[in-house]
Design a protein around this motif. Sequence first.
Motif, PDB file in Angstrom:
ATOM      1  N   GLU A 240       0.828  -1.210   0.000  1.00  0.00           N
ATOM      2  CA  GLU A 240       0.000   0.000   0.000  1.00  0.00           C
ATOM      3  C   GLU A 240       0.862   1.261   0.000  1.00  0.00           C
ATOM      4  N   LEU A 241       2.087   1.148   0.565  1.00  0.00           N
ATOM      5  CA  LEU A 241       2.916   2.344   0.722  1.00  0.00           C
ATOM      6  C   LEU A 241       4.012   2.437  -0.343  1.00  0.00           C
ATOM      7  N   ILE A 294      -6.111  -3.754  -6.672  1.00  0.00           N
ATOM      8  CA  ILE A 294      -6.687  -2.982  -5.576  1.00  0.00           C
ATOM      9  C   ILE A 294      -6.437  -3.630  -4.219  1.00  0.00           C
ATOM     10  N   ALA A 295      -6.754  -4.920  -4.104  1.00  0.00           N
ATOM     11  CA  ALA A 295      -6.642  -5.536  -2.780  1.00  0.00           C
ATOM     12  C   ALA A 295      -5.189  -5.839  -2.422  1.00  0.00           C
ATOM     13  N   SER A 350      -5.390  -7.230   6.661  1.00  0.00           N
ATOM     14  CA  SER A 350      -6.235  -6.362   5.858  1.00  0.00           C
ATOM     15  C   SER A 350      -6.226  -6.684   4.371  1.00  0.00           C
ATOM     16  N   LEU A 353      -8.695  -9.471   3.791  1.00  0.00           N
ATOM     17  CA  LEU A 353     -10.046  -8.970   3.993  1.00  0.00           C
ATOM     18  C   LEU A 353     -10.502  -8.186   2.756  1.00  0.00           C
ATOM     19  N   ARG A 354      -9.599  -7.381   2.219  1.00  0.00           N
ATOM     20  CA  ARG A 354      -9.930  -6.600   1.023  1.00  0.00           C
ATOM     21  C   ARG A 354     -10.245  -7.523  -0.154  1.00  0.00           C
ATOM     22  N   GLU A 357     -13.540  -9.114   0.265  1.00  0.00           N
ATOM     23  CA  GLU A 357     -14.605  -8.141   0.038  1.00  0.00           C
ATOM     24  C   GLU A 357     -14.851  -7.966  -1.461  1.00  0.00           C
ATOM     25  N   MET A 358     -13.766  -7.971  -2.240  1.00  0.00           N
ATOM     26  CA  MET A 358     -13.925  -7.820  -3.684  1.00  0.00           C
ATOM     27  C   MET A 358     -14.549  -9.067  -4.294  1.00  0.00           C
ATOM     28  N   ILE A 372     -19.476 -11.910   5.114  1.00  0.00           N
ATOM     29  CA  ILE A 372     -18.064 -12.213   5.342  1.00  0.00           C
ATOM     30  C   ILE A 372     -17.867 -12.528   6.813  1.00  0.00           C
ATOM     31  N   SER A 374     -14.680 -12.808   9.180  1.00  0.00           N
ATOM     32  CA  SER A 374     -13.228 -12.714   9.233  1.00  0.00           C
ATOM     33  C   SER A 374     -12.755 -13.042  10.641  1.00  0.00           C
TER      34      SER A 374
ATOM     35  N   TYR B  52     -14.134  -0.167 -10.116  1.00  0.00           N
ATOM     36  CA  TYR B  52     -12.701  -0.333  -9.857  1.00  0.00           C
ATOM     37  C   TYR B  52     -11.846   0.667 -10.637  1.00  0.00           C
ATOM     38  N   LEU B  69     -11.276   2.698  -1.905  1.00  0.00           N
ATOM     39  CA  LEU B  69     -10.498   1.671  -2.574  1.00  0.00           C
ATOM     40  C   LEU B  69     -11.231   1.044  -3.761  1.00  0.00           C
ATOM     41  N   TYR B  70     -12.518   0.816  -3.591  1.00  0.00           N
ATOM     42  CA  TYR B  70     -13.288   0.107  -4.620  1.00  0.00           C
ATOM     43  C   TYR B  70     -14.027   1.085  -5.527  1.00  0.00           C
ATOM     44  N   ASP B 244      -4.531   1.555   6.046  1.00  0.00           N
ATOM     45  CA  ASP B 244      -3.280   1.136   5.410  1.00  0.00           C
ATOM     46  C   ASP B 244      -2.797   2.150   4.378  1.00  0.00           C
ATOM     47  N   TYR B 245      -3.677   3.085   4.005  1.00  0.00           N
ATOM     48  CA  TYR B 245      -3.328   3.994   2.908  1.00  0.00           C
ATOM     49  C   TYR B 245      -3.041   5.409   3.390  1.00  0.00           C
ATOM     50  N   VAL B 248      -0.837   7.791   1.433  1.00  0.00           N
ATOM     51  CA  VAL B 248      -1.012   7.551   0.005  1.00  0.00           C
ATOM     52  C   VAL B 248      -2.331   8.154  -0.471  1.00  0.00           C
TER      53      VAL B 248
END
Lengths: 507, 283
Positions: A240-241, A294-295, A350, A353-354, A357-358, A372, A374, B52, B69-70, B244-245, B248
């Motif tokens: 993510e970073l 994305i995830a 995470s 989980l992402r 979710e997708m 879901i 988790s 997306y 995100l989505y 987490d972002y 960003v």
Amino acid sequence: MAAKRLFLVLLCLAMMAAPAFGASKDIIYASESTPKSLDPHDTTDTYSGAIEKAILEGLMGFDKDLKVVPLLAESYTFNNTATEFTFKLRKGIKFHDGTPFNAEAVRVNIARLMGGKLKRSSLMKPVKELAVIDDSTVKFVLNEPFGAFINTVAHPGALILSPAALTKYGDEVSKNPVGTGPFIFAEWVSDTVKIKKNPNYWRAAVKVDSITFRPVPESGSRLAMLRTGQAQYIYPMPAELLKVAQADPKIDIIERPSIVERYLVLNTRHAPLGDARVRQAINYALDKQAIIRIAWGGAATEADSIIPPNLQFYKKQSAWPYDVAKAKALMKEAGHEKGFKVVFLTPNPSNRLRATEMVQQQLKEINITGEIQSMDVASFYNKLEAHRADDSNQMPFIAFGGWSSSTGDADWGIRPLLATQAFPPALSNFGFFSDKKVDELIQAGLVSADPAARREAYAKCQDAVWPMAPWGYLFVDTLIAAKSKNLKGIYPLPDGGFSVENAELAD
Amino acid sequence: MNETKATPFRIVCYKFKQRKTALVAGLFIMLLVLVAVFAPGIAPYDPYLTNYGLSMLPPSAEHWAGTDLYGRDILSRIIYGARISLTVGLTSVLVGALAGVTLGLISGFFGGFLDGLIMRTSDVLFAFPGILLAIAIVAILGPGLINVVVAVSVFSMPTFARIVRGSTLALKESLYVRAARSIGASRNRIMFVHIMPGTLSGVIVYFTMRIGTSIITAASLSFLGLGAQPPTPEWGAMLAESRDYIGVADHMTIFPGIAIFLTVLFFNLFGDGLRAALDPKLK
């Protein structure tokens, strides 16, 4: 007075000499995990295993692409039925404590593993006996044919400890490992392990003085440490970073393919998911590229077989394109046009989980809907392991699964996940996929050590499984590490471990 | 001349209006309630609609608070999230207050064994920090919004009980209650008609303040993955998804964060204003 003058002179000399000492080359490795043990025979986690590999060596090892290469063994031979494996050992190598490495040392280590009470004892389960032929030759005799045995010997669980250290420390060797590797164990203080240079390493000169492995679980802090020079290498680098890290001129990003395959376990004992057409529809309905981007922060490549490309005997299959219309048609053909309810199970880090979710968002398009659930990683696997193939009330689960085959061989990437004999609690076939032909092909790959014969069996096996869609195929992780620009020679290995043997710190 | 009489209600209204911050807070809360009620009409997009191609876009004319995100519109999700936060906040405090007030009345009015039992049980609940107790309750009941409501109600209860018990003890001995008793009013009538209204000013103040705390507790539980489950647009869950972002795509955390911050702040300011208005000792 004279004494005082002498003292001053000495002090001056000491100060002049200091810069020479100051240039010692020390590396700090900031990791996500904490070490569990440094006894290779009693270690199951990749991180501890990777530190052990800097201190200890095995008869065989893996190169950076996970190909098996001889290490303490010079060469090996095997018989036609894959039941006898003979290793010629290298001569003149000494352990860190001065004990010579020889056939006796191998015997002591293998006997310890075969004792059966350590976590990696299962590696030596196929072994009937180990015969010492002479001081530099050993022969493993197996109970039954096991074609992937060379990979077992290369596994970090079969690293060789100094027999003298084993006598001295017993099981406490887990905190005092002594081996033949490029680094010598120095200390282990509150989750931080330090290793120092082995000046007499047999392969090549070691170029750094010490490496410190420090756990930093919070991913943002890891990156911050690297950026401020408090660490020289971090793994994993949070995907993510990436943007932040890429913008920093002092940092290099290392990306490498892994052997970690991610997939959706579909409970094939639940009526609709038992229908291959429904499982195929799921594969068409998944937008793998979007999930990766994305995830997973882009740190993966779409899966194109049931095992990742870096595993021995992988064979590429044709991709499942993202095609919702086709998925809907298949659902209709199977009589599930109106869809059905499922439960999405996932571990709670995470990124998983992402991804789940997708999956939930995308399967809604073909009317497969559900909540879901988790949970932490341990509870997740406990839950999957608790199901049985003959449970009368099957939970219609779609679970986010992942597997890393640490032997680097196709056998351990397929058999534990898709063989009928691997239903839980035995192994990890959590979706209860069962096919007679697949079982036969898995067996065919096991009974020979001849690479050509094994390659053919596993190729057929992959061809057979892929269209049956026992899983919702997702992707293969890309490993991302980050290091400071002046550090060279450290890289992540496909199994999530790392190699520090060639580490080098430029001035 | 049409002279207005200084009824207690008018005095309270007057005192409340003196406090400008409380007034602003009250207006904000009204606005928030309106937004929550008319969410489908106000929200520019469907809060569940993914795209997306629009992942993590910064704020723009099309998406005032950016996209998540989505590719979902964050503003729309915050607007729908107001429904969830207000419902959870209000219902959990309401349930807690109803149970707490009843228990406090019983405890104060009857005294003796019942009093001891209720107050000692409250002491046990008081011993836990609120969020810890809530986590423990959700851990037992399982994750989900309804269980969050139950958890928050349970830990709001003892405070209400204690406030009401205190006032009940005082009012029980007051002259008008004795008078009511002497003319033969039933116990229930004395408890609910004569004593309870007298305890309410304290309850109302605490009630308002408590809503803020409940909203933040519910958001915290969702942040920890124990409350609302995806894809529900709950503010705490939105924060968890985007944390987490940070660095960003900051807008993904900032806007839900602001929503939680302002709502809790204004409920507390509102409660403060009410306290000042209802307290006869404060001018």
